[in-house]
Design a protein around this motif. Sequence first.
Motif: not given
Length: 143
Positions: A1-8, A58-61, A68-71, A88-94
């Motif tokens: 599975m390809k990670p969904l963490i973007t360059d952004d 198992t996918p991990v988010a 993102p700085d906290w991540v 996947l990372v979901v932050t306050a910006r998402d």
Amino acid sequence: MKPLITDDHRVQLLDNGAAAARGEKRDPLPVVKLFTLDAARAVPGARELIQAARAGGTPVAIVTSAGPDWVHRSLVESLTLELDSVDLVVTARDVEDGKPHPAGFALACRRLDADPAAALAAEDSPAGVRAALGAGVRQVHGI
């Protein structure tokens, strides 16, 4: 599975880290799974849990009300894992609303194409537990 963490996300991580180094306002510390509020210190076993889940397919988010700085501090500095160690990372910006609103968990499940009822969340706060349950996650473990 390809990670969904973007360059952004990576750019935001770097930008926030540089801002903090200059003494500028940073995103607030969150309540997030697998980490305590104390300077993003990992809960014992968090690194092994992430690695075992990924090794087993198992996918991990990471779902956080922080930025993102906290991540980066939590995953890279505290756990000594790379950003691609999670899917996947979901932050306050998402999302517009942070925990206890379920938006972060709901977004993570949608992006991972996962049924929330089959997902598991590990949370260290009542707000996080409410958010996960509100998104339909039925296996929520307090840490």
